[in-house]
Design an enzyme around this catalytic site. Structure first.
Site, PDB file in Angstrom:
ATOM      1  N   HIS A  71       0.728  -0.857  -0.108  1.00  0.00           N
ATOM      2  CA  HIS A  71       0.354   0.391   0.030  1.00  0.00           C
ATOM      3  C   HIS A  71       1.175   0.749   0.288  1.00  0.00           C
ATOM      4  O   HIS A  71       2.032   1.201   0.193  1.00  0.00           O
ATOM      5  CB  HIS A  71      -0.983   0.068   1.523  1.00  0.00           C
ATOM      6  CG  HIS A  71      -2.074   1.108   1.585  1.00  0.00           C
ATOM      7  ND1 HIS A  71      -1.354   2.024   1.858  1.00  0.00           N
ATOM      8  CD2 HIS A  71      -3.590   0.927   1.759  1.00  0.00           C
ATOM      9  CE1 HIS A  71      -2.250   2.872   1.856  1.00  0.00           C
ATOM     10  NE2 HIS A  71      -3.287   2.754   1.323  1.00  0.00           N
ATOM     11  N   ASP A 109       3.117  -3.791   8.364  1.00  0.00           N
ATOM     12  CA  ASP A 109       1.875  -3.162   8.246  1.00  0.00           C
ATOM     13  C   ASP A 109       0.698  -4.776   8.241  1.00  0.00           C
ATOM     14  O   ASP A 109       0.455  -5.345   7.162  1.00  0.00           O
ATOM     15  CB  ASP A 109       1.876  -2.737   6.663  1.00  0.00           C
ATOM     16  CG  ASP A 109       0.727  -2.591   6.479  1.00  0.00           C
ATOM     17  OD1 ASP A 109       0.809  -1.971   5.040  1.00  0.00           O
ATOM     18  OD2 ASP A 109      -0.333  -2.588   7.195  1.00  0.00           O
ATOM     19  N   GLN A 127      -4.338  -4.613   7.322  1.00  0.00           N
ATOM     20  CA  GLN A 127      -5.252  -5.978   6.440  1.00  0.00           C
ATOM     21  C   GLN A 127      -5.701  -7.404   6.885  1.00  0.00           C
ATOM     22  O   GLN A 127      -5.915  -7.896   6.664  1.00  0.00           O
ATOM     23  CB  GLN A 127      -5.271  -5.763   4.614  1.00  0.00           C
ATOM     24  CG  GLN A 127      -5.397  -5.028   4.039  1.00  0.00           C
ATOM     25  CD  GLN A 127      -6.875  -4.295   3.929  1.00  0.00           C
ATOM     26  OE1 GLN A 127      -8.166  -4.740   4.357  1.00  0.00           O
ATOM     27  NE2 GLN A 127      -6.889  -3.567   3.666  1.00  0.00           N
ATOM     28  N   LYS A 165     -10.402  -0.847  11.004  1.00  0.00           N
ATOM     29  CA  LYS A 165     -10.576  -1.948   9.946  1.00  0.00           C
ATOM     30  C   LYS A 165     -11.031  -3.223  11.339  1.00  0.00           C
ATOM     31  O   LYS A 165     -11.779  -4.044  10.539  1.00  0.00           O
ATOM     32  CB  LYS A 165      -8.990  -1.918   8.882  1.00  0.00           C
ATOM     33  CG  LYS A 165      -8.227  -1.516   8.605  1.00  0.00           C
ATOM     34  CD  LYS A 165      -7.719  -1.279   7.470  1.00  0.00           C
ATOM     35  CE  LYS A 165      -6.678  -0.224   6.430  1.00  0.00           C
ATOM     36  NZ  LYS A 165      -8.302   0.415   5.637  1.00  0.00           N
ATOM     37  N   CYS A 209      -4.804   2.797  -3.313  1.00  0.00           N
ATOM     38  CA  CYS A 209      -4.064   3.063  -3.313  1.00  0.00           C
ATOM     39  C   CYS A 209      -2.070   2.486  -3.144  1.00  0.00           C
ATOM     40  O   CYS A 209      -1.662   1.524  -2.104  1.00  0.00           O
ATOM     41  CB  CYS A 209      -3.458   2.923  -1.827  1.00  0.00           C
ATOM     42  SG  CYS A 209      -4.634   4.672  -0.987  1.00  0.00           S
TER      43      CYS A 209
HETATM   44  C1  LIG Z   1      -2.384  -2.982   3.502  1.00  0.00           C
HETATM   45  C2  LIG Z   1      -2.272  -1.120   4.611  1.00  0.00           C
HETATM   46  N1  LIG Z   1      -1.839  -0.130   4.822  1.00  0.00           N
HETATM   47  C3  LIG Z   1      -1.998   0.828   5.565  1.00  0.00           C
HETATM   48  C4  LIG Z   1      -3.374   1.595   5.042  1.00  0.00           C
HETATM   49  C5  LIG Z   1      -3.629   2.581   5.255  1.00  0.00           C
HETATM   50  O1  LIG Z   1      -4.328   2.648   6.638  1.00  0.00           O
HETATM   51  P1  LIG Z   1      -5.102   3.818   7.385  1.00  0.00           P
HETATM   52  O2  LIG Z   1      -6.148   3.186   8.313  1.00  0.00           O
HETATM   53  O3  LIG Z   1      -5.347   4.405   6.618  1.00  0.00           O
HETATM   54  O4  LIG Z   1      -3.468   4.839   8.183  1.00  0.00           O
HETATM   55  C6  LIG Z   1      -4.727   0.494   4.124  1.00  0.00           C
HETATM   56  C7  LIG Z   1      -5.436   1.227   4.335  1.00  0.00           C
HETATM   57  N2  LIG Z   1      -6.072   0.603   3.715  1.00  0.00           N
HETATM   58  C8  LIG Z   1      -7.972   0.533   2.598  1.00  0.00           C
HETATM   59  C9  LIG Z   1      -7.690   2.093   2.427  1.00  0.00           C
HETATM   60  S1  LIG Z   1      -6.914   3.245   1.031  1.00  0.00           S
HETATM   61  C10 LIG Z   1      -7.963   0.164   1.412  1.00  0.00           C
HETATM   62  O5  LIG Z   1      -9.402   0.844   0.525  1.00  0.00           O
HETATM   63  O6  LIG Z   1      -7.616  -0.862   1.024  1.00  0.00           O
HETATM   64  C11 LIG Z   1      -3.893  -0.650   3.891  1.00  0.00           C
HETATM   65  O7  LIG Z   1      -4.376  -1.539   3.436  1.00  0.00           O
END
Ligand SMILES: Cc1ncc(COP(=O)(O)O)c(CN[C@@H](CS)C(=O)O)c1O
Length: 404
Positions: free
Chosen positions: A121, A198, A201, A224, A362
């Protein structure tokens, strides 16, 4: 076995109508929905114990502080961290990644290497690019194959004594691939590299055990996993967190401030400057309790059934191609339909109450790998049903007819 109807009754939003149709929410990879117990906990905090924490001598401040630190303890137990002070509250995964990447700016030097993966991401690419620009270190990429799996033989080759950080997602948001992070962590440690996972997910689907994994850092977002937005956790091994400089300066993160010199607070407060999202941090603990009451084995069983059924039903559609076909996958299906832009499908089925994500998610490098502008992503949670998948498939077939 989950009683899904009973579970669904916990989520008020699931009985909403969207565009006059029952909501079919298949964008859980972006953010999960919230059970009533989480929604109520936020109101309860502001109705009963709202006060600033760690500072006041008055009862409300003590009650709020106790609730906040009790939640930290819940998160420590949830991820099996050795110490509560290794569990930092953040505003989300992105915050956690930037906190660590900025910390390494005082450690890395030209010639050092940072390994990211082709599945990342943007939040787990850009902060490390910024770090490399600042320090002269080099960013290198672990490639993936057509199934959307990282190529471990290439990973092994990329590792060397120049590798200082390996940073990879536990689960890909764009494809659903579950990466072999335990193997990757062990191999990285053989060359002395630190490993950042990370987990954004992963936490909706599993309970990470950071001591069993032996990762050096693990970040995730509360929103999430049934928690509020603006919340998250960064786990870091005590030794690393003591080594890294603070990411932000301000109140709370200090021992003593003089104009000549400031000394910093001990962990975890060194990395928790300013007034935090107190309600969010407390209610993240409520969300963790809820997910554990549902049970991650039950969640995984329900989501596996939805993944298998959704894959089978979608592949009935002529011209449909699924991206991300690893045997190790979570309940995410990214797909396109020949001759139709993903955006067009997404906007049409939205009119029928169906929420999916379309675009690059993203994860533009992933889309570039497949030479596509983006995909339609359906991401299922434990509160979704096979009947909802049937509704989505019929809607896609209608959209396909309209667009052909
Ligand atoms: C693997 C991974 N790593 C980082 C992020 C960022 O998470 P934040 O809570 O925004 O900081 C995400 C968030 N992906 C969402 C929003 S783009 C998706 O629709 O897939 C992610 O999936």
């Amino acid at each position: 076995m989950l009683d899904v109807n009973k579970i669904r009754a916990d989520f008020p939003i699931l009985s909403q109508k969207v565009n006059g149709k029952p909501l079919v929410y298949f964008d859980n990879g972006a953010t999960s929905q919230k059970p009533q117990v989480v929604i109520d906990a936020i109101s309860k905090y502001y109705q009963e114990i709202n006060a600033n924490i760690h500072r006041g001598v008055h009862t409300l401040s003590q009650l709020a502080t106790d609730a906040y630190e009790n939640s930290r303890g819940k998160l420590q137990n949830h991820i099996n961290a050795k110490f509560a002070h290794e569990v930092l509250f953040t505003s989300g995964t992105t915050h956690g990644i930037n906190l660590v990447a900025n910390g390494f700016a005082s450690i890395l030097k030209p010639g050092d290497e940072v390994l990211v993966s082709a599945l990342e991401h943007h939040s787990n690419i850009v902060p490390w690019q910024m770090l490399c620009e600042k320090t002269g270190a080099t960013l290198r990429v672990i490639p993936m194959n057509e199934e959307g799996e990282l190529i471990m033989s290439e990973y092994d080759t990329l590792l060397s004594d120049k590798t200082k950080i390996v940073t990879v997602n536990h689960i890909s948001n764009a494809l659903g691939t579950v990466n072999p992070i335990k193997y990757m962590i062990d191999k990285a440690h053989e060359v002395g590299a630190a490993v950042f996972i990370d987990g954004a997910q992963a936490v909706p689907h599993l309970k990470p055990d950071v001591q069993e994994l032996d990762c050096d850092f693990y970040a995730f977002s509360g929103h999430k996993m049934c928690g509020p937005t603006g919340t998250g956790i960064l786990y870091g091994k005590e030794a690393w967190l003591n080594k890294l400089p603070p990411y932000q300066g301000g109140g709370e993160m200090i021992k003593e401030v003089t104009f000549e010199k400031t000394t910093y607070a001990d962990l975890p407060h060194k990395f928790e400057a300013g007034t935090p999202n107190i309600a969010g941090g407390i209610v993240l603990g409520t969300a963790v309790d809820y997910m554990n009451e549902v049970g991650f084995e039950n969640i995984q069983q329900q989501e596996l059934e939805l993944l298998e059924y959704g894959t089978q039903r979608l592949l009935e559609i002529e011209g449909l191609k699924i991206f991300g076909t690893s045997a190790e996958k979570t309940s995410v299906i990214s797909f396109n339909i020949e001759g139709i832009h993903p955006y067009d499908i997404g906007t049409i089925i939205d009119k029928l109450g169906i929420a999916v994500r379309t675009g690059h998610h993203c994860a533009q490098p992933v889309m570039n790998f497949f030479c596509i502008p983006g995909t339609i992503r359906a991401s299922f949670a434990f509160y979704n049903t096979k009947e909802e998948i049937d509704i989505m498939v019929e809607a896609i077939k209608k959209a396909q007819l309209m667009l052909s």
